[in-house]
Design a protein around this motif. Sequence first.
Motif, PDB file in Angstrom:
ATOM      1  N   VAL A 264      -4.679  -7.784 -24.298  1.00 59.59           N
ATOM      2  CA  VAL A 264      -4.150  -6.567 -24.921  1.00 59.59           C
ATOM      3  C   VAL A 264      -5.198  -5.900 -25.805  1.00 59.59           C
ATOM      4  O   VAL A 264      -5.281  -4.672 -25.860  1.00 59.59           O
TER       5      VAL A 264
ATOM      6  N   VAL B  83       1.979   5.110 -29.281  1.00 60.98           N
ATOM      7  CA  VAL B  83       2.510   4.509 -28.062  1.00 60.98           C
ATOM      8  C   VAL B  83       4.032   4.468 -28.112  1.00 60.98           C
ATOM      9  O   VAL B  83       4.633   4.089 -29.111  1.00 60.98           O
TER      10      VAL B  83
ATOM     11  N   VAL C 234       4.647   1.583 -23.112  1.00 57.13           N
ATOM     12  CA  VAL C 234       4.621   0.130 -22.915  1.00 57.13           C
ATOM     13  C   VAL C 234       6.048  -0.376 -22.770  1.00 57.13           C
ATOM     14  O   VAL C 234       6.927   0.012 -23.551  1.00 57.13           O
ATOM     15  N   THR C 235       6.280  -1.219 -21.759  1.00 58.40           N
ATOM     16  CA  THR C 235       7.526  -1.974 -21.687  1.00 58.40           C
ATOM     17  C   THR C 235       7.159  -3.452 -21.692  1.00 58.40           C
ATOM     18  O   THR C 235       6.205  -3.865 -21.043  1.00 58.40           O
ATOM     19  N   THR C 236       7.911  -4.219 -22.441  1.00 57.92           N
ATOM     20  CA  THR C 236       7.696  -5.664 -22.493  1.00 57.92           C
ATOM     21  C   THR C 236       9.046  -6.335 -22.691  1.00 57.92           C
ATOM     22  O   THR C 236       9.955  -5.741 -23.288  1.00 57.92           O
TER      23      THR C 236
ATOM     24  N   TYR D  85       0.673   3.701 -18.392  1.00 55.65           N
ATOM     25  CA  TYR D  85       1.721   2.701 -18.566  1.00 55.65           C
ATOM     26  C   TYR D  85       1.132   1.291 -18.640  1.00 55.65           C
ATOM     27  O   TYR D  85       0.158   0.971 -17.974  1.00 55.65           O
ATOM     28  N   TYR D  86       1.756   0.462 -19.477  1.00 55.75           N
ATOM     29  CA  TYR D  86       1.507  -0.969 -19.441  1.00 55.75           C
ATOM     30  C   TYR D  86       2.861  -1.657 -19.450  1.00 55.75           C
ATOM     31  O   TYR D  86       3.692  -1.395 -20.329  1.00 55.75           O
ATOM     32  N   GLY D  87       3.080  -2.535 -18.499  1.00 56.79           N
ATOM     33  CA  GLY D  87       4.322  -3.300 -18.459  1.00 56.79           C
ATOM     34  C   GLY D  87       3.999  -4.772 -18.338  1.00 56.79           C
ATOM     35  O   GLY D  87       3.292  -5.168 -17.417  1.00 56.79           O
TER      36      GLY D  87
ATOM     37  N   LEU E  10       7.051   2.552 -27.213  1.00 55.89           N
ATOM     38  CA  LEU E  10       7.263   1.122 -26.963  1.00 55.89           C
ATOM     39  C   LEU E  10       8.721   0.841 -26.614  1.00 55.89           C
ATOM     40  O   LEU E  10       9.631   1.253 -27.329  1.00 55.89           O
TER      41      LEU E  10
ATOM     42  N   PHE F 293       2.656  -9.795 -23.794  1.00 59.29           N
ATOM     43  CA  PHE F 293       1.509  -9.599 -24.671  1.00 59.29           C
ATOM     44  C   PHE F 293       0.770 -10.919 -24.851  1.00 59.29           C
ATOM     45  O   PHE F 293       0.343 -11.255 -25.932  1.00 59.29           O
TER      46      PHE F 293
ATOM     47  N   SER G 153      -1.751   3.146 -14.732  1.00 58.93           N
ATOM     48  CA  SER G 153      -1.599   1.953 -15.557  1.00 58.93           C
ATOM     49  C   SER G 153      -2.919   1.190 -15.564  1.00 58.93           C
ATOM     50  O   SER G 153      -3.842   1.506 -14.817  1.00 58.93           O
TER      51      SER G 153
END
Length: 193
Positions: A44, A85, A65-67, A33-35, A87, A38, A106
């Motif tokens: 990144v 991914v 990924v959540t952003t 996971y990446y939250g 997204l 960017f 993560s």
Amino acid sequence: VLAKSVDVPQGIPVQRLMTAIDGVPKRGKFTVYYGGRFSTSKRVNDLADVVDAFYRFGRDVEFVVTTCSLDGMKRSRFEERFPQVELHIGLPQEEAWKVMAGCHASICFSSHELFGMAFWEQMAAGLAVVMKAESWNEYLLPPNYPLVCRNALEAGAMLRDVYDGWAAYESEDRGAWRPEHGRWVREQYDSAK
């Protein structure tokens, strides 16, 4: 300046986080996971190198990924570079936490943070967070935290090791990776205390 300064305590809303993720099962396939934003400080592109290294180790994994927002050009470049991914953009906080809680690990490669709340939320929720060693996080990590790396290849190797040992964590403490680290973060960084 120091005489007139005020400390502003930072932290994570532990009770709100834990309530939001209560009952969220881990995904069937190991997921990284990446939250977060960017921004340049998040590195990144370096995270992309970690993803590539992990794939080269031959593990069957998913990436999520959540952003909060991602403009059209950045989004199209990201989706072109990482079509695999999953997204999520603009989820409400509780929904983003639920997505996060279903993941296993993560990555944090930030060059600097004011207070990297997302990474503490991830640790509190039981994710194995691979952190790039930086001056901003040196004294913020749990004592003897083992997932501190120097580069993308080392981070990929750490993720591989977490992946290979994950079965041992599935039956313990909600599937949390090394639950003592999550407990430490919940105790040290609870904004309600």
